[in-house]
Scaffold this motif. Structure first.
Motif, PDB file in Angstrom:
ATOM      1  N   PRO A 126      35.123  30.740  42.591  1.00  0.00           N
ATOM      2  CA  PRO A 126      35.727  30.287  41.365  1.00  0.00           C
ATOM      3  C   PRO A 126      37.048  30.911  41.029  1.00  0.00           C
ATOM      4  O   PRO A 126      37.604  30.323  40.301  1.00  0.00           O
ATOM      5  CB  PRO A 126      34.497  31.147  40.488  1.00  0.00           C
ATOM      6  CG  PRO A 126      33.210  31.229  41.216  1.00  0.00           C
ATOM      7  CD  PRO A 126      33.834  31.546  42.717  1.00  0.00           C
ATOM      8  N   TYR A 148      29.060  24.248  40.453  1.00  0.00           N
ATOM      9  CA  TYR A 148      29.676  24.857  39.115  1.00  0.00           C
ATOM     10  C   TYR A 148      28.982  24.027  38.127  1.00  0.00           C
ATOM     11  O   TYR A 148      28.423  22.770  38.126  1.00  0.00           O
ATOM     12  CB  TYR A 148      31.135  24.676  39.157  1.00  0.00           C
ATOM     13  CG  TYR A 148      31.812  25.329  40.125  1.00  0.00           C
ATOM     14  CD1 TYR A 148      32.058  26.451  40.298  1.00  0.00           C
ATOM     15  CD2 TYR A 148      32.327  24.342  41.510  1.00  0.00           C
ATOM     16  CE1 TYR A 148      32.878  27.248  41.161  1.00  0.00           C
ATOM     17  CE2 TYR A 148      32.962  25.000  42.436  1.00  0.00           C
ATOM     18  CZ  TYR A 148      33.299  26.195  42.243  1.00  0.00           C
ATOM     19  OH  TYR A 148      34.030  27.047  43.537  1.00  0.00           O
ATOM     20  N   PHE A 154      32.268  23.742  33.055  1.00  0.00           N
ATOM     21  CA  PHE A 154      33.536  24.634  33.919  1.00  0.00           C
ATOM     22  C   PHE A 154      34.229  23.564  34.693  1.00  0.00           C
ATOM     23  O   PHE A 154      35.337  23.460  34.550  1.00  0.00           O
ATOM     24  CB  PHE A 154      32.869  25.526  34.990  1.00  0.00           C
ATOM     25  CG  PHE A 154      33.891  26.136  36.038  1.00  0.00           C
ATOM     26  CD1 PHE A 154      34.740  26.809  35.315  1.00  0.00           C
ATOM     27  CD2 PHE A 154      34.090  25.793  37.377  1.00  0.00           C
ATOM     28  CE1 PHE A 154      35.890  27.679  36.258  1.00  0.00           C
ATOM     29  CE2 PHE A 154      34.867  26.392  38.156  1.00  0.00           C
ATOM     30  CZ  PHE A 154      35.896  27.344  37.556  1.00  0.00           C
ATOM     31  N   TYR A 196      30.049  35.856  39.542  1.00  0.00           N
ATOM     32  CA  TYR A 196      29.576  34.510  38.946  1.00  0.00           C
ATOM     33  C   TYR A 196      29.235  34.706  37.373  1.00  0.00           C
ATOM     34  O   TYR A 196      28.473  35.845  36.900  1.00  0.00           O
ATOM     35  CB  TYR A 196      28.510  33.677  39.486  1.00  0.00           C
ATOM     36  CG  TYR A 196      28.836  32.962  40.787  1.00  0.00           C
ATOM     37  CD1 TYR A 196      29.276  31.870  40.749  1.00  0.00           C
ATOM     38  CD2 TYR A 196      29.140  33.724  41.980  1.00  0.00           C
ATOM     39  CE1 TYR A 196      29.725  30.938  41.762  1.00  0.00           C
ATOM     40  CE2 TYR A 196      29.534  32.991  43.059  1.00  0.00           C
ATOM     41  CZ  TYR A 196      29.770  31.923  42.952  1.00  0.00           C
ATOM     42  OH  TYR A 196      30.252  30.939  44.106  1.00  0.00           O
ATOM     43  N   LEU A 234      29.857  29.341  35.694  1.00  0.00           N
ATOM     44  CA  LEU A 234      30.409  29.528  36.996  1.00  0.00           C
ATOM     45  C   LEU A 234      29.242  29.953  37.825  1.00  0.00           C
ATOM     46  O   LEU A 234      29.376  30.701  38.770  1.00  0.00           O
ATOM     47  CB  LEU A 234      31.420  30.723  37.223  1.00  0.00           C
ATOM     48  CG  LEU A 234      32.793  30.408  36.295  1.00  0.00           C
ATOM     49  CD1 LEU A 234      33.464  31.846  36.385  1.00  0.00           C
ATOM     50  CD2 LEU A 234      33.595  29.401  36.951  1.00  0.00           C
TER      51      LEU A 234
END
Length: 536
Positions: free
Chosen positions: A279, A411, A415, A514, A518
């Motif tokens: 990410p 994801y 996002f 995360y 995410l």
């Protein structure tokens, strides 16, 4: 097979370097013999690359081929270990093409021609060595060997601020290299055996903390080369001061070394850490795209605008690398190849323009299309490819990255929507600053200094040939992408499968990097247990 008996890769890597040592003793007074000699060596090496890959490389084999291993410095554990696979093969071919054309583009160098061509050939060897090395120490050695020629080529044959640009380049890249050495040594000395072989390093099982630290170290080092914001500031200065042939290699090859190493080291060797950092790579990729595009629009210097454009285009590589899909990773490699060709063409043509106008400031140009129609046509073709016009390689590369990322299941939808919308800003800005560049340089009225002081000659046959050698494959890949993608398809599929298999395992640990939006997909406990037992 002959390929297993004759050291093809070793010959390809060492030929330019060994041949360069003859340059100081060649009988030559005006530099003409030296330039023909350097061009001949480059052509022979490029021909060897094409022949070797045509005859002895299997496109359907995802493993390493043309493997050559020799004990070099056993006291240090250093082996001469080289090989190629689908990830390195197209980039070695790109290196051969761009570097050979860059040497041909440097036809008018009169200041210290022996040293210039010596450094170009030495850099040629180092670049191929980086892509072929399968030993961590050898990789580091080749990575460092490439820095010195670039520093000297900028500091001696650059523009008015060449010393500043060269010093900034060497400081950024040399300091970044420290992270490669530290992370590589940490991985090599972990466990019961000490090894620098990349395959053995990838097979080791590292503690998560060590893997994350090594990944971060590699990311910083390769982020300088790619470059990634905020480690990018050396690039506009280096391009702004470097001569056109050096800029061709900087943009066409050196930046690709960063993207290649991210895939080779960070994904293949440290897949668990990649899940945590992916990410972050996506966000940095979006920042690269938006920041690079806005910064390019603000540049009045032709080469600095193209340099900032390179920063933006490398953002797509980051997004593709972090997509967790074979399509996204495929797009990242295609974007590297495509941008290598496009950037080399644009920087060469900017050099052609500079030779006529003696300035890189676009406000001092204008109205040159009538007097330089061939340069105008070639510059327009390169710009159209850079802004991702359908039918050009840039369009295919960026579209593949977008499709690969949007298809990712790693994801959340929210996002992905945000990332695509922000990246689309860069796509909108790219034609704005590139078409504005064409307008300022070729349209409108000529600047008074161009009218009174200079005779603007159109592109000569040598210059048309160099540009055509880059634009033709750009169009070819745009209409038939398989000509490029077939060289690495099986490799990107294998890498994507490797990292995607690690994704649910790491997700079970509730990875702290995360957050909401995410989140990697989770598996049922039974499925996760089966995967864990299979991994053990």
């Amino acid at each position: 097979m002959i390929s297993t008996q004759f050291p093809w890769l070793t010959t390809i890597i060492l030929l330019p370097l060994l041949a360069s040592f003859a340059i100081p003793v060649l009988p030559d007074k005006d530099g003409k013999t030296v330039r023909w000699y350097a061009l001949g060596v480059a052509l022979v090496d490029f021909a060897l690359i094409v022949y070797t890959f045509w005859r002895h490389y299997d496109l359907k084999n995802p493993t390493f081929q043309l493997v050559e291993t020799y004990s070099w410095v056993p006291q240090l554990g250093l082996n001469w270990s080289v090989a190629v696979d689908g990830l390195s093969m197209p980039l070695i071919a790109l290196t051969g093409l761009v570097t050979t054309l860059a040497i041909f583009a440097a036809w008018n160098v009169t200041n210290k021609p022996r040293l210039f061509y010596f450094l170009m050939l030495a850099m040629y060897s180092a670049q191929i060595g980086v892509f072929a090395a399968q030993d961590m120490l050898l990789f580091f050695l080749m990575w460092e060997l490439e820095l010195v020629p670039v520093y000297l080529l900028i500091s001696i044959w650059g523009g008015p601020k060449r010393q500043y640009a060269a010093t900034k380049f060497i400081l950024y890249t040399a300091l970044g290299s420290v992270f490669i050495l530290v992370a590589g040594l940490a991985m090599a000395f972990y466990g019961d055996t000490v090894t620098f072989d990349m395959a053995e390093l990838a097979a080791k099982h590292y503690p998560l903390a060590l893997e994350l630290l090594a990944y971060a170290g590699f990311l910083i080092a390769f982020g300088v080369k790619l470059p990634i914001f905020p480690l990018h500031t050396w690039l506009p200065d280096a391009h702004g001061e470097a001569s056109a042939p050096v800029s061709m290699i900087l943009a066409g090859v050196l930046l690709k070394m960063g993207g290649y190493a991210l895939i080779r080291m960070n994904i293949e060797m440290l897949p668990s850490a990649h899940v945590y950092f992916a990410p972050v790579l996506v966000i940095l990729g979006v920042v690269n795209i938006v920041y690079g595009s806005l910064n390019a629009f603000a540049q009045g210097n032709l080469k600095r605008r193209l340099a900032c454009s390179s920063i933006a285009h490398m953002g797509f590589v980051l997004i593709g690398i972090a997509s967790f899909t074979d399509l996204g990773l495929n797009g990242a490699v295609l974007q590297m190849v495509s941008h290598g060709l496009i950037a080399a063409a644009l920087f060469f043509l900017s050099g052609v323009t500079y030779e006529r106008t003696h300035t890189l400031m676009m406000e001092k140009m204008g109205g040159m299309a009538k007097q330089m129609p061939k340069v105008f046509a070639l510059f327009t073709a390169g710009s159209m490819a850079s802004l991702a016009l359908p039918g050009m390689s840039g369009f295919v590369g960026e579209l593949t990255v977008f499709l690969g990322f949007t298809m990712s299941d790693a994801y959340s939808s929210a996002f992905k929507v945000v990332v695509v919308l922000l990246a689309a800003v860069g796509l909108i800005l790219t034609p704005v600053y590139l078409l504005s560049m064409l307008r300022q340089v070729f349209y409108g009225k000529q600047h008074q200094e161009l009218v009174t002081d200079l005779v603007l000659l159109d592109a000569q046959p040598r210059e048309v040939f160099i540009a055509a050698c880059l634009i033709i494959p750009i169009i070819g890949i745009g209409f038939y992408p398989k000509v490029a993608t077939q060289t690495y398809d099986v490799k990107t599929v294998a890498i994507a499968a490797q990292v995607h298999n690690v994704l649910p395992l790491v997700a079970q640990t509730k990875a702290p990097l995360y957050s909401r939006g995410l989140v990697a997909p989770t598996l049922p406990a039974t499925a996760a247990g089966n995967l864990l037992s299979a991994a053990e």
